[in-house]
Design a protein around this motif. Sequence first.
Motif, PDB file in Angstrom:
ATOM      1  N   ILE A   1       3.050  14.585  -3.395  1.00  0.00           N
ATOM      2  CA  ILE A   1       1.852  14.812  -2.590  1.00  0.00           C
ATOM      3  C   ILE A   1       1.473  16.275  -2.754  1.00  0.00           C
ATOM      4  O   ILE A   1       2.282  17.170  -2.478  1.00  0.00           O
ATOM      5  N   ASN A   2       0.278  16.493  -3.231  1.00  0.00           N
ATOM      6  CA  ASN A   2      -0.152  17.844  -3.614  1.00  0.00           C
ATOM      7  C   ASN A   2       0.869  18.492  -4.552  1.00  0.00           C
ATOM      8  O   ASN A   2       1.241  19.657  -4.404  1.00  0.00           O
ATOM      9  N   GLN A   3       1.323  17.689  -5.515  1.00  0.00           N
ATOM     10  CA  GLN A   3       2.250  18.105  -6.570  1.00  0.00           C
ATOM     11  C   GLN A   3       3.645  18.489  -6.045  1.00  0.00           C
ATOM     12  O   GLN A   3       4.443  19.066  -6.781  1.00  0.00           O
ATOM     13  N   LYS A   4       3.935  18.164  -4.806  1.00  0.00           N
ATOM     14  CA  LYS A   4       5.246  18.445  -4.220  1.00  0.00           C
ATOM     15  C   LYS A   4       5.973  17.123  -3.992  1.00  0.00           C
ATOM     16  O   LYS A   4       5.398  16.186  -3.445  1.00  0.00           O
ATOM     17  N   LYS A   5       7.240  17.038  -4.401  1.00  0.00           N
ATOM     18  CA  LYS A   5       7.996  15.801  -4.243  1.00  0.00           C
ATOM     19  C   LYS A   5       8.034  15.378  -2.785  1.00  0.00           C
ATOM     20  O   LYS A   5       8.343  16.173  -1.913  1.00  0.00           O
ATOM     21  N   PHE A   6       7.736  14.105  -2.563  1.00  0.00           N
ATOM     22  CA  PHE A   6       7.802  13.591  -1.196  1.00  0.00           C
ATOM     23  C   PHE A   6       9.252  13.405  -0.756  1.00  0.00           C
ATOM     24  O   PHE A   6       9.628  13.735   0.359  1.00  0.00           O
ATOM     25  N   ILE A   7      10.083  12.881  -1.664  1.00  0.00           N
ATOM     26  CA  ILE A   7      11.520  12.755  -1.416  1.00  0.00           C
ATOM     27  C   ILE A   7      12.241  13.604  -2.450  1.00  0.00           C
ATOM     28  O   ILE A   7      12.095  13.394  -3.654  1.00  0.00           O
ATOM     29  N   ASP A   8      13.008  14.589  -1.989  1.00  0.00           N
ATOM     30  CA  ASP A   8      13.727  15.472  -2.909  1.00  0.00           C
ATOM     31  C   ASP A   8      14.900  14.746  -3.563  1.00  0.00           C
ATOM     32  O   ASP A   8      15.541  13.895  -2.964  1.00  0.00           O
TER      33      ASP A   8
ATOM     34  N   GLU B   1       0.845  -1.195   0.000  1.00  0.00           N
ATOM     35  CA  GLU B   1       0.000   0.000   0.000  1.00  0.00           C
ATOM     36  C   GLU B   1       0.884   1.251   0.000  1.00  0.00           C
ATOM     37  O   GLU B   1       2.045   1.212   0.420  1.00  0.00           O
ATOM     38  N   ILE B   2       0.326   2.344  -0.456  1.00  0.00           N
ATOM     39  CA  ILE B   2       1.140   3.538  -0.700  1.00  0.00           C
ATOM     40  C   ILE B   2       1.852   4.038   0.548  1.00  0.00           C
ATOM     41  O   ILE B   2       2.988   4.514   0.463  1.00  0.00           O
ATOM     42  N   TYR B   3       1.217   3.923   1.713  1.00  0.00           N
ATOM     43  CA  TYR B   3       1.883   4.430   2.907  1.00  0.00           C
ATOM     44  C   TYR B   3       3.107   3.591   3.257  1.00  0.00           C
ATOM     45  O   TYR B   3       4.100   4.114   3.777  1.00  0.00           O
ATOM     46  N   PHE B   4       3.065   2.286   2.953  1.00  0.00           N
ATOM     47  CA  PHE B   4       4.237   1.439   3.192  1.00  0.00           C
ATOM     48  C   PHE B   4       5.387   1.881   2.296  1.00  0.00           C
ATOM     49  O   PHE B   4       6.528   2.051   2.744  1.00  0.00           O
ATOM     50  N   SER B   5       5.098   2.091   1.031  1.00  0.00           N
ATOM     51  CA  SER B   5       6.139   2.492   0.078  1.00  0.00           C
ATOM     52  C   SER B   5       6.719   3.861   0.435  1.00  0.00           C
ATOM     53  O   SER B   5       7.925   4.075   0.330  1.00  0.00           O
ATOM     54  N   LEU B   6       5.851   4.776   0.862  1.00  0.00           N
ATOM     55  CA  LEU B   6       6.332   6.105   1.241  1.00  0.00           C
ATOM     56  C   LEU B   6       7.254   6.031   2.453  1.00  0.00           C
ATOM     57  O   LEU B   6       8.298   6.681   2.498  1.00  0.00           O
ATOM     58  N   ARG B   7       6.871   5.248   3.430  1.00  0.00           N
ATOM     59  CA  ARG B   7       7.707   5.105   4.632  1.00  0.00           C
ATOM     60  C   ARG B   7       9.026   4.416   4.304  1.00  0.00           C
ATOM     61  O   ARG B   7      10.074   4.775   4.845  1.00  0.00           O
ATOM     62  N   ALA B   8       8.969   3.421   3.435  1.00  0.00           N
ATOM     63  CA  ALA B   8      10.195   2.725   3.048  1.00  0.00           C
ATOM     64  C   ALA B   8      11.157   3.695   2.369  1.00  0.00           C
ATOM     65  O   ALA B   8      12.369   3.698   2.655  1.00  0.00           O
ATOM     66  N   GLU B   9      10.647   4.516   1.461  1.00  0.00           N
ATOM     67  CA  GLU B   9      11.482   5.501   0.774  1.00  0.00           C
ATOM     68  C   GLU B   9      12.016   6.547   1.750  1.00  0.00           C
ATOM     69  O   GLU B   9      13.177   6.961   1.662  1.00  0.00           O
ATOM     70  N   LEU B  10      11.171   6.978   2.661  1.00  0.00           N
ATOM     71  CA  LEU B  10      11.573   8.003   3.630  1.00  0.00           C
ATOM     72  C   LEU B  10      12.720   7.511   4.502  1.00  0.00           C
ATOM     73  O   LEU B  10      13.737   8.194   4.666  1.00  0.00           O
TER      74      LEU B  10
END
Length: 426
Positions: free
Chosen positions: A419-426, A354-363
Amino acid sequence: MKFLKEIIVIVVVGFLFLVTNDYYKSKTKQSNFVVYPNMKVDSNSPISKYVTQEEINAFSYENWDIDDDGDHRKENDLQKQLRRFLKTKQTVSVLNFIKDNNLSVDMDMLYGLSPLMYSSFYDDEVTSKELIKLGADINKKDKYNLSSLAYAIENNSTKTVKLLLDNGAKFNEIKTIQAYLGSPNYNLIKNITINKNNIDIKYEAEYGKKYIRIYEDSKGNVSTDYYAPESSLFEYIVYNNFLEIAKMLLESGYKPFTYRFTNDINDLLPSKKDGFYIDINDSKNKNEIDYLKKANTHYNILTYIPNYEPMLELMLKYNVPGQPTKEQLKEAYDECYDDYIWHKSRLENKKPKEIYFSLRAELSKNMCSDENGTFNDIKEYMEYKNKRKLTDSIVYVIRANKVILKDKSDTIYNKINTINQKKFID
């Protein structure tokens, strides 16, 4: 159904319990009393056994809306006409009305407000300037202990804030303020829309709009109610991202508290009379004390709001107290590293995530993949804390089924980059 600004207090023979802030209810025998804002509680009346004057005053404060006609029903004709001119920023009409009716520039309007309080709230620089020229008292306070400067700040009226400061008003004179406006907050997400590699977040509250509470009863019926609870000055400014006012405040030499209303951690602790006492000197309570310290700083507010970076820069520039310590930076990094290892191990399973898992993994991979590392500075620490809090909220939104899929091909397993057109990871 919009809540009326009245509350029904049910006096219960036997047992009484609070259902909402606005009314009481019991399954036992009941007697009803109508309680309304600004009422006086007679110590000899039956209702005084159940509601104190302090509770009525607090209820009145948090439900008072300077901009609501319904809250001005007790106005006389003079007050009503003058307020109409003030609200519509008719400077000439305001001045002529005061002169023609032989009124004081500081005339008492409803609840002790003055014309300057209204013009300041509405960011009417022209009218406010003329009222000050006529000798208006910029420090006058109404029955809620709010001044013209307090009303200007609560509505983010930057022009009149500056005007009042230039004429001698002081931030230090404001002890508390109404949290009049709402703002986007990760704890108040209405829904998310998944569109390919982007998530659009819609918040319950918007910048510049009144804060509206949302109630849902056991049957799913939804009601809304205006609500402006008491807040400390800097807390409200930070929470709403009032960057221009924050700059004026810090440039003036104002020193924010370390913890919301206080510089003393003891003021945040429950007392013995509350039945739950924490001894600050007992080493067993260290974790609880440390949590309270972190949770009640103004920096912690920044972990809950989008676009926090300019406010953080300003707070660091003026050395606002409550900054995370090196120990806290290391502690947060270690938590993030543990998160990195956990997510990394589960990525070996090729099952869609799920997207929150992928976002946390990348973060965690991007910010804390070094077992012996730490966050280099407060900015790195805040970036992690803010983004982690955002992913926590996305978890809740997905599980609460508050997701809109833009296209048939979109799912909660999309690969998200922005997220809202702003990169989550720069």
